[in-house]
Design a protein around this motif. Structure first.
Motif, PDB file in Angstrom:
ATOM      1  N   MET A   1       0.806  -1.246  -0.151  1.00  0.00           N
ATOM      2  CA  MET A   1      -0.115   0.138   0.034  1.00  0.00           C
ATOM      3  C   MET A   1       0.896   1.358   0.048  1.00  0.00           C
ATOM      4  N   THR A   2       0.677   1.920  -0.820  1.00  0.00           N
ATOM      5  CA  THR A   2       1.264   3.474  -1.121  1.00  0.00           C
ATOM      6  C   THR A   2       0.923   4.267   0.273  1.00  0.00           C
ATOM      7  N   LEU A   3       1.736   5.277   0.419  1.00  0.00           N
ATOM      8  CA  LEU A   3       1.276   6.303   1.426  1.00  0.00           C
ATOM      9  C   LEU A   3      -0.020   6.944   1.198  1.00  0.00           C
ATOM     10  N   ASP A   4       0.010   7.395  -0.165  1.00  0.00           N
ATOM     11  CA  ASP A   4      -1.364   7.857  -0.268  1.00  0.00           C
ATOM     12  C   ASP A   4      -2.467   7.152  -0.034  1.00  0.00           C
ATOM     13  N   GLU A   5      -2.370   5.984  -0.405  1.00  0.00           N
ATOM     14  CA  GLU A   5      -3.428   4.842  -0.174  1.00  0.00           C
ATOM     15  C   GLU A   5      -3.788   4.863   1.349  1.00  0.00           C
ATOM     16  N   PHE A   6      -2.691   4.710   2.211  1.00  0.00           N
ATOM     17  CA  PHE A   6      -2.872   4.832   3.610  1.00  0.00           C
ATOM     18  C   PHE A   6      -3.501   5.943   3.972  1.00  0.00           C
ATOM     19  N   GLU A   7      -3.162   7.249   3.522  1.00  0.00           N
ATOM     20  CA  GLU A   7      -3.565   8.449   4.182  1.00  0.00           C
ATOM     21  C   GLU A   7      -4.973   8.693   3.543  1.00  0.00           C
ATOM     22  N   ALA A   8      -5.473   8.262   2.422  1.00  0.00           N
ATOM     23  CA  ALA A   8      -6.963   8.290   2.258  1.00  0.00           C
ATOM     24  C   ALA A   8      -7.562   7.299   2.826  1.00  0.00           C
ATOM     25  N   LEU A   9      -7.216   6.234   3.230  1.00  0.00           N
ATOM     26  CA  LEU A   9      -7.946   5.198   4.192  1.00  0.00           C
ATOM     27  C   LEU A   9      -8.308   5.730   5.543  1.00  0.00           C
ATOM     28  N   ARG A  10      -7.004   6.544   5.987  1.00  0.00           N
ATOM     29  CA  ARG A  10      -7.136   6.924   7.153  1.00  0.00           C
ATOM     30  C   ARG A  10      -8.287   8.316   7.455  1.00  0.00           C
ATOM     31  N   LEU A  11      -8.109   9.140   6.355  1.00  0.00           N
ATOM     32  CA  LEU A  11      -8.948  10.043   6.273  1.00  0.00           C
ATOM     33  C   LEU A  11     -10.290   9.724   5.984  1.00  0.00           C
ATOM     34  N   ALA A  12     -10.694   8.997   5.308  1.00  0.00           N
ATOM     35  CA  ALA A  12     -11.980   8.588   4.925  1.00  0.00           C
ATOM     36  C   ALA A  12     -12.797   7.670   5.978  1.00  0.00           C
ATOM     37  N   ASP A  13     -11.749   6.538   6.368  1.00  0.00           N
ATOM     38  CA  ASP A  13     -12.608   5.540   7.088  1.00  0.00           C
ATOM     39  C   ASP A  13     -12.228   5.716   8.642  1.00  0.00           C
ATOM     40  N   TYR A  14     -11.042   6.324   8.870  1.00  0.00           N
ATOM     41  CA  TYR A  14     -10.744   6.457  10.556  1.00  0.00           C
ATOM     42  C   TYR A  14     -11.370   7.570  10.933  1.00  0.00           C
ATOM     43  N   GLU A  15     -10.945   8.837  10.121  1.00  0.00           N
ATOM     44  CA  GLU A  15     -11.424  10.426  10.438  1.00  0.00           C
ATOM     45  C   GLU A  15     -13.086  10.599   9.965  1.00  0.00           C
ATOM     46  N   GLY A  16     -13.513   9.523   9.329  1.00  0.00           N
ATOM     47  CA  GLY A  16     -14.841   9.879   8.745  1.00  0.00           C
ATOM     48  C   GLY A  16     -14.879  11.095   7.917  1.00  0.00           C
ATOM     49  N   LEU A  17     -14.036  11.613   7.106  1.00  0.00           N
ATOM     50  CA  LEU A  17     -14.197  12.924   6.571  1.00  0.00           C
ATOM     51  C   LEU A  17     -15.141  12.361   4.972  1.00  0.00           C
ATOM     52  N   TYR A  18     -15.679  13.457   4.494  1.00  0.00           N
ATOM     53  CA  TYR A  18     -16.430  13.001   2.997  1.00  0.00           C
ATOM     54  C   TYR A  18     -15.293  13.109   2.195  1.00  0.00           C
ATOM     55  N   GLN A  19     -15.590  12.475   0.955  1.00  0.00           N
ATOM     56  CA  GLN A  19     -14.409  12.242   0.058  1.00  0.00           C
ATOM     57  C   GLN A  19     -13.828  13.741  -0.397  1.00  0.00           C
ATOM     58  N   GLU A  20     -15.007  14.571  -0.611  1.00  0.00           N
ATOM     59  CA  GLU A  20     -14.638  16.019  -0.965  1.00  0.00           C
ATOM     60  C   GLU A  20     -13.637  16.875  -0.046  1.00  0.00           C
ATOM     61  N   GLN A  21     -13.823  16.480   1.266  1.00  0.00           N
ATOM     62  CA  GLN A  21     -12.908  17.105   2.117  1.00  0.00           C
ATOM     63  C   GLN A  21     -11.834  16.375   2.536  1.00  0.00           C
ATOM     64  N   ALA A  22     -11.741  15.217   2.391  1.00  0.00           N
ATOM     65  CA  ALA A  22     -10.553  14.211   2.188  1.00  0.00           C
ATOM     66  C   ALA A  22      -9.451  14.739   0.894  1.00  0.00           C
ATOM     67  N   ALA A  23     -10.211  14.842  -0.054  1.00  0.00           N
ATOM     68  CA  ALA A  23      -9.450  15.228  -1.314  1.00  0.00           C
ATOM     69  C   ALA A  23      -8.849  16.423  -1.281  1.00  0.00           C
ATOM     70  N   GLU A  24      -9.439  17.603  -0.675  1.00  0.00           N
ATOM     71  CA  GLU A  24      -8.956  18.750  -0.405  1.00  0.00           C
ATOM     72  C   GLU A  24      -7.476  18.750   0.836  1.00  0.00           C
ATOM     73  N   ARG A  25      -7.791  18.020   1.741  1.00  0.00           N
ATOM     74  CA  ARG A  25      -6.716  17.786   2.644  1.00  0.00           C
ATOM     75  C   ARG A  25      -5.425  17.115   2.031  1.00  0.00           C
ATOM     76  N   MET A  26      -5.703  16.238   1.141  1.00  0.00           N
ATOM     77  CA  MET A  26      -4.681  15.790   0.373  1.00  0.00           C
ATOM     78  C   MET A  26      -4.119  16.266  -1.224  1.00  0.00           C
ATOM     79  N   SER A  27      -4.919  17.678  -1.336  1.00  0.00           N
ATOM     80  CA  SER A  27      -4.766  18.633  -2.439  1.00  0.00           C
ATOM     81  C   SER A  27      -4.584  17.698  -3.813  1.00  0.00           C
ATOM     82  N   VAL A  28      -5.720  16.751  -3.898  1.00  0.00           N
ATOM     83  CA  VAL A  28      -6.032  15.955  -5.091  1.00  0.00           C
ATOM     84  C   VAL A  28      -7.552  16.369  -5.583  1.00  0.00           C
ATOM     85  N   SER A  29      -7.920  15.930  -6.787  1.00  0.00           N
ATOM     86  CA  SER A  29      -9.260  16.315  -6.850  1.00  0.00           C
ATOM     87  C   SER A  29     -10.078  15.096  -6.380  1.00  0.00           C
ATOM     88  N   ARG A  30     -11.409  15.215  -6.208  1.00  0.00           N
ATOM     89  CA  ARG A  30     -12.269  14.424  -5.835  1.00  0.00           C
ATOM     90  C   ARG A  30     -12.404  12.948  -6.442  1.00  0.00           C
TER      91      ARG A  30
END
Length: 77
Positions: A1-30
């Motif tokens: 698993m890449t670090l980006d994948e881990f971070e996406a999983l953490r933001l969406a499933d652990y922190e419970g952010l919506y994809q739009e919010q998590a994408a903004e945090r990672m500076s990527v598109s939704r």
């Protein structure tokens, strides 16, 4: 698993952010965030279902003031 994948999983499933919010945090598109998250979930599921180990890799990580775990946080290591 890449670090980006881990971070996406953490933001969406652990922190419970919506994809739009998590994408903004990672500076990527939704849509890009969605693809990264899907890859992370697939790899995690495969590891759980088939008893495989899950390796997170991709380079150095800056934790800022945080350390990698509670032990190192407490001891300043």
């Amino acid at each position: 698993m890449t670090l980006d994948e881990f971070e996406a999983l953490r933001l969406a499933d652990y922190e419970g952010l919506y994809q739009e919010q998590a994408a903004e945090r990672m500076s990527v598109s939704r849509p890009t965030f969605g693809r990264i998250l899907e890859a992370a979930r697939r790899k995690t599921a495969e590891a759980l279902v088939f008893g495989k180990s899950l390796r997170i890799e991709g380079g150095p990580v800056d934790f800022g003031k945080r350390r990698c775990c509670r032990f190192h946080n407490q001891h300043g290591i």
